[in-house]
Scaffold this active site. Structure first.
Site, PDB file in Angstrom:
ATOM      1  N   ASP A 203      42.436  42.419  47.847  1.00  0.00           N
ATOM      2  CA  ASP A 203      43.879  42.178  47.814  1.00  0.00           C
ATOM      3  C   ASP A 203      44.622  43.510  47.962  1.00  0.00           C
ATOM      4  O   ASP A 203      45.530  43.665  48.781  1.00  0.00           O
ATOM      5  CB  ASP A 203      44.219  41.499  46.471  1.00  0.00           C
ATOM      6  CG  ASP A 203      45.617  40.920  46.459  1.00  0.00           C
ATOM      7  OD1 ASP A 203      46.313  40.995  47.490  1.00  0.00           O
ATOM      8  OD2 ASP A 203      46.036  40.400  45.406  1.00  0.00           O
TER       9      ASP A 203
ATOM     10  N   TYR B  76      40.520  36.466  40.066  1.00  0.00           N
ATOM     11  CA  TYR B  76      41.451  35.447  40.544  1.00  0.00           C
ATOM     12  C   TYR B  76      41.095  34.025  40.103  1.00  0.00           C
ATOM     13  O   TYR B  76      41.789  33.084  40.456  1.00  0.00           O
ATOM     14  CB  TYR B  76      41.565  35.511  42.072  1.00  0.00           C
ATOM     15  CG  TYR B  76      42.343  36.720  42.493  1.00  0.00           C
ATOM     16  CD1 TYR B  76      41.790  37.987  42.338  1.00  0.00           C
ATOM     17  CD2 TYR B  76      43.623  36.624  42.997  1.00  0.00           C
ATOM     18  CE1 TYR B  76      42.492  39.112  42.686  1.00  0.00           C
ATOM     19  CE2 TYR B  76      44.333  37.753  43.357  1.00  0.00           C
ATOM     20  CZ  TYR B  76      43.756  38.993  43.201  1.00  0.00           C
ATOM     21  OH  TYR B  76      44.459  40.117  43.542  1.00  0.00           O
TER      22      TYR B  76
ATOM     23  N   ASP C 231      38.036  53.581  43.938  1.00  0.00           N
ATOM     24  CA  ASP C 231      39.050  54.641  43.803  1.00  0.00           C
ATOM     25  C   ASP C 231      38.853  55.711  44.873  1.00  0.00           C
ATOM     26  O   ASP C 231      39.801  56.155  45.526  1.00  0.00           O
ATOM     27  CB  ASP C 231      39.068  55.244  42.385  1.00  0.00           C
ATOM     28  CG  ASP C 231      37.688  55.384  41.776  1.00  0.00           C
ATOM     29  OD1 ASP C 231      36.736  54.767  42.302  1.00  0.00           O
ATOM     30  OD2 ASP C 231      37.532  56.092  40.773  1.00  0.00           O
TER      31      ASP C 231
ATOM     32  N   LYS D 220      33.062  48.797  42.186  1.00  0.00           N
ATOM     33  CA  LYS D 220      33.188  49.710  41.035  1.00  0.00           C
ATOM     34  C   LYS D 220      31.920  49.549  40.173  1.00  0.00           C
ATOM     35  O   LYS D 220      31.982  49.377  38.949  1.00  0.00           O
ATOM     36  CB  LYS D 220      34.466  49.335  40.237  1.00  0.00           C
ATOM     37  CG  LYS D 220      34.873  50.320  39.162  1.00  0.00           C
ATOM     38  CD  LYS D 220      35.524  51.576  39.707  1.00  0.00           C
ATOM     39  CE  LYS D 220      35.742  52.594  38.607  1.00  0.00           C
ATOM     40  NZ  LYS D 220      36.252  53.875  39.095  1.00  0.00           N
TER      41      LYS D 220
ATOM     42  N   ASP E  62      46.335  45.487  51.699  1.00  0.00           N
ATOM     43  CA  ASP E  62      47.732  45.926  51.795  1.00  0.00           C
ATOM     44  C   ASP E  62      47.793  47.408  52.145  1.00  0.00           C
ATOM     45  O   ASP E  62      48.655  47.843  52.920  1.00  0.00           O
ATOM     46  CB  ASP E  62      48.476  45.684  50.469  1.00  0.00           C
ATOM     47  CG  ASP E  62      49.143  44.308  50.446  1.00  0.00           C
ATOM     48  OD1 ASP E  62      48.620  43.400  51.121  1.00  0.00           O
ATOM     49  OD2 ASP E  62      50.168  44.137  49.757  1.00  0.00           O
TER      50      ASP E  62
END
Ligand code: NAD
Length: 332
Positions: A228, A124, A204, A171, A232
């Protein structure tokens, strides 16, 4: 003594839900004084600014902001007022609690997950470079300073709120240096909180786990991009963004807002649901040390939602914002 806070009224449904929340705070006798500013599109149309200098100055004085949604003008230069506020006031921790509510039927009862998303770096930072006509590079930045403060904030929250476990999402199997740094800092900080369980999941796998066994998770902490997306996902588990409050915390400033936007499609119809902004105000009260008032408001909202007699249309009812607000005030 009353603490003064700044309130941004926003646009769209912003003014309606702000009035509702302020009425409930007043009825709950929250020991607060308010400096209220109209911000957003009407101001932008007048003077080309979404937020006035006076409104910024009020936040800088009071350090605590209750913000209702602001429409992002189409075709304007900046990406979002939220990105601007997060940067300007170094609001590095985005905290989103996702808690199931009996009034909202979902396939996932008993979800109670709090996501700590790093708010200032990772992909970002917006550094992208055109290498040639067919190649673009984007820069991912992970620093010790930003990682330490978000991870520390997650463990501190867990300790202060009788949470059992903090899970780091990353990750690091592929991004060995960047996410590897984040993960190693997580393990270091975890040692300082021996009474809180700690573990980690690759992002994942975490997505799969969250839709299979969301009840197994408690506090999550992660870099910006995963935060982010996963916050959600967790809001989907409890029935959507409409009921998600949030806090954006920095070392000096704190901003509390609903996750949803200004809902221009229902603005002025008096059917907006103020619950997400109200729960954000409860997070603000917790932050200000007014946990008892926050708990009373949460209890009153739970009662009204469970009764199902004064639900707004987004929750399947036919009540107006005013009727819902009145029901919460009566429950208080
Ligand atoms: P939105 O969240 O405003 O609306 C999506 C849908 O959810 C709409 O159908 C809306 O009616 C409904 N909804 C949202 N909040 C509701 C509430 N409290 N009660 C009942 N229904 C509700 O998303 P959008 O339409 O994509 O965005 C509208 C504007 O808001 C855009 O300009 C966007 O940039 C801005 N926005 C602002 C913020 C913020 O200020 N924090 C956050 C997100 C979007």
């Amino acid at each position: 003594m009353k603490k003064t806070i700044t309130v941004f009224k926003g646009d769209g449904i912003g003014p309606e839900i702000t009035d509702a929340v302020l009425a409930i705070l007043q009825a709950a006798q929250a020991p607060l004084a308010y400096e209220v500013y109209s911000v957003g599109i009407p101001l932008y149309e007048q003077c080309g600014e979404l937020i006035s200098e006076e409104a910024f100055a009020s936040f800088e004085r009071n350090k605590v902001l209750l913000k209702s949604p602001i429409t992002t003008p189409i075709g304007s230069g900046f990406r979002s007022i939220n990105v601007l506020l997060r940067k300007k006031y170094d609001l590095y921790a985005n905290v989103r609690p996702a808690k199931s509510n009996p009034a909202i039927a979902t396939p996932f009862p008993d979800v109670d997950i709090v996501t700590f998303r790093e708010n200032t770096e990772d992909l970002y930072v917006g550094v992208e470079e055109q290498i040639d006509a067919d190649t673009v590079h984007a820069t991912k930045i992970i620093t010790r300073k930003a990682s330490e403060r978000i991870i520390e904030a997650a463990f501190r929250y867990a300790a202060d709120n009788q949470r059992k476990r903090v899970t780091c999402v990353h990750k690091a199997n592929i991004l060995k240096m960047s996410d590897g740094l984040f993960l190693s800092i997580f393990h270091d900080i975890a040692k300082r909180y021996p009474t809180i369980e700690s573990d980690d999941r690759i992002v994942d796998n975490m997505c799969m786990q969250l839709v299979q066994y969301p009840q197994r998770y408690d506090v999550l902490v992660m870099p910006n991009l995963y935060g982010d997306i996963l916050s959600d996902l967790t809001s989907g588990l409890i029935g959507g963004l409409g009921l998600m409050p949030s806090a954006n915390l920095g070392s000096e400033y704190a901003m509390f807002e609903a996750v949803h936007g200004s809902a221009p499609d229902i603005a002025g119809k008096h059917i907006a649901n103020p619950t997400a902004l109200l729960w954000s105000a409860c997070m603000m009260l917790d932050h200000l040390g007014e946990q008892t008032v926050a708990a009373r408001i949460r209890k009153a909202v739970d009662q009204v939602l469970a009764d199902k007699k004064a639900l707004t249309p987004d929750l399947g009812g036919s009540a107006t914002t005013q009727q819902y607000t009145q029901a919460v005030i009566e429950a208080l």
